[in-house]
Design a protein around this motif. Structure first.
Motif: not given
Ligand code: BG6
Length: 486
Positions: A191, A441, A449
């Motif tokens: 990203e 985040s 997930y």
């Molecule tokens: C993406 C990142 O922005 O989103 C991952 O590349 C991240 O590292 C994923 O885990 C999901 O975001 P979050 O904050 O829910 O873990």
């Protein structure tokens, strides 16, 4: 002319993780601290808040460096993939993964980032991971830098704003290409648009350390563009046949109304949030719309002699992106309700539902994005992150009935299929994530997930046992039927 109807025979189905959210073992075998290790978990987190992540500032960073324990910093222990990788990869193989996307922890290989020689113990760990993948016939897709640059480079060099980081990164990438020469698929930066939207983990920049913060972010990403272009050339030289991709967080955006001003706002949001980053890396030059953007803000981005040629010579072989949600663009946002999203928040779209964290679920937005990116670049695309963070429950029989996750994936895969019919050249799909890991985040564990549940709580307690969710069996059938049984 025949229309393509199905996923190609060699379609790469799989899942993804990132080192700083999964490996743990943050201080073992010579590893140095990385930017991921200093993000604390916020016990009073408001999941629906628009900006519920901790913005790292001087104070938080100083406190984190004094506290070398793991308790308050979940990314330091992750899900202990460092010691569980064999078991985890066996589970991925059982699901039928053709590809596994993971990242290499830069500070495991170069603990400070500026050393001349790498840390052998760090290199050996990834030898073992790759050997395990080979044993199970799983193709590796390696991200060279995924939100975990060595913290030393932030503290002693000021992050990616400093041009010296190009050399450090190139030395690191070269070390990887020489050592892991069997790896065919690489991504240079996770990203890369996080450089502007999540600057600490993207480019190691803190707002309270910079006088011209926004300009510095663009200077930093310029250095990443050069580093990436040099790495692409090196990979091609050292690993013939290798395929190197760029990667963005795809912020799909729609005009809030048919008002021409809203449509123009959408065009600009798309350019500044998405296309700038892929245009440079896929076409090899800065798009002309950025001239106006920089001029109107009086931003000076310094190019050195040879930079233009480097960008041109180092264009990527494929374009990859993460896709979670979509947003809307409005020229008159005053009356619009806000909602959260990946890296950036935005405005609510009344036609969409959202996840428990307020990220708007939009499968058709994936088809729209695939069409847009393919039309624009005519290069193969790779969806390297897609998924939904949810609060999973384990029932009394140890089962996890995550039907909402199955629905999310089913609807997105259906749209991928539509895109293939639309003519898009799609290389593969690595879901986010393969297995539950710590959230990027919010540093929570409960934002899950994966297809595999990891018995670990937000405070790090738990057995670390791995349990197959319902989605595990579902995805297994999807892969087995090459996307036919959804
Ligand atoms: C993406 C990142 O922005 O989103 C991952 O590349 C991240 O590292 C994923 O885990 C999901 O975001 P979050 O904050 O829910 O873990």
């Amino acid at each position: 002319m025949n229309m393509k109807n199905n996923f190609p025979e060699n379609f790469l189905w799989g899942g993804a993780i990132a080192a700083s959210q999964a490996e743990g073992a943050f201080n073992q075998d010579g590893r140095g601290l990385s930017v991921g290790d200093v993000t604390p978990y916020n016990k009073n987190l408001n999941r629906k808040a628009i900006n519920n992540h901790k913005i790292i500032n001087n104070e938080i960073l100083a406190a984190a460096q004094k506290d070398l324990s793991a308790e308050n910093y979940p990314k330091r222990y992750g899900i202990d993939f460092y010691h569980h990788y064999k078991e985890d990869i066996a589970l991925f193989a059982e699901m039928g993964f053709k590809v596994f996307r993971f990242s290499i922890s830069w500070s495991r290989i170069f603990p400070q980032g500026d050393e001349l020689t790498p840390n052998e113990a760090g290199l050996a760990f990834y030898d073992s991971v790759l050997a395990e993948l080979e044993k199970h016939n799983i193709e590796p897709l390696v991200t060279i830098s995924h939100f975990d640059m060595p913290l030393y480079l932030v503290e002693h060099y000021g992050g990616w704003k400093n041009r010296k980081l190009i050399d450090f990164y190139v030395r690191y990438a070269e070390t990887l290409f020489k050592r892991y020469s069997k790896v065919k698929y690489w991504i240079t930066f996770n990203e890369i648009n996080a450089s502007v939207f999540s600057t600490f983990k993207g480019v190691g920049l803190l707002k309270d350390r910079s006088e011209h913060f926004e300009q510095d972010c663009f200077q930093a990403v310029h250095h990443q563009f050069i580093a990436s272009a040099l790495a692409v050339q090196l990979a091609h030289e050292l690993i013939p046949g290798s395929q190197v991709g760029c990667m963005i967080a795809r912020f799909t955006t729609y005009a809030a109304t048919s008002k021409p001003e809203d449509v123009m706002k959408m065009v600009h949001d798309d350019q500044y949030r998405n296309f700038f980053f892929t245009d440079v890396q896929a076409r090899g030059y800065y798009p002309s719309y950025m001239e106006r953007y920089f001029a109107e803000r009086d931003f000076q981005v310094t190019f050195e002699k040879g930079d233009e040629a480097t960008l041109q010579a180092g264009t990527v072989d494929f374009v990859s992106f993460s896709y979670y949600m979509s947003l809307i663009s409005s020229s008159d946002p005053e009356h619009l309700e806000q909602t959260a999203g990946n890296l950036v928040g935005g405005f609510k779209n009344p036609h969409l539902k959202a996840s428990d964290w307020g990220w708007q679920i939009d499968p058709i937005g994936l088809r729209y994005s695939l069409n847009q990116l393919y039309d624009r670049y005519q290069k193969p695309l790779f969806i390297v992150e897609n998924g939904v963070g949810a609060l999973d429950q384990v029932d009394e029989n140890g089962q996890i009935h995550d039907d909402y996750r199955i629905d999310y994936f089913r609807e997105h895969i259906q749209q991928m299929k539509e895109s293939i019919k639309d003519g898009v050249d799609l290389l593969g799909y690595t879901t986010w994530s393969a297995i539950d890991i710590v959230s990027s985040s919010t540093s929570e564990m409960s934002k899950r997930y994966g297809f595999v549940y990891v018995d670990q709580n937000d405070d790090g307690s738990g057995t670390l046992n791995r349990l197959k969710k319902n989605s595990f069996h579902w995805y297994q059938r999807v892969i087995e039927s090459n996307g036919e049984e959804l």
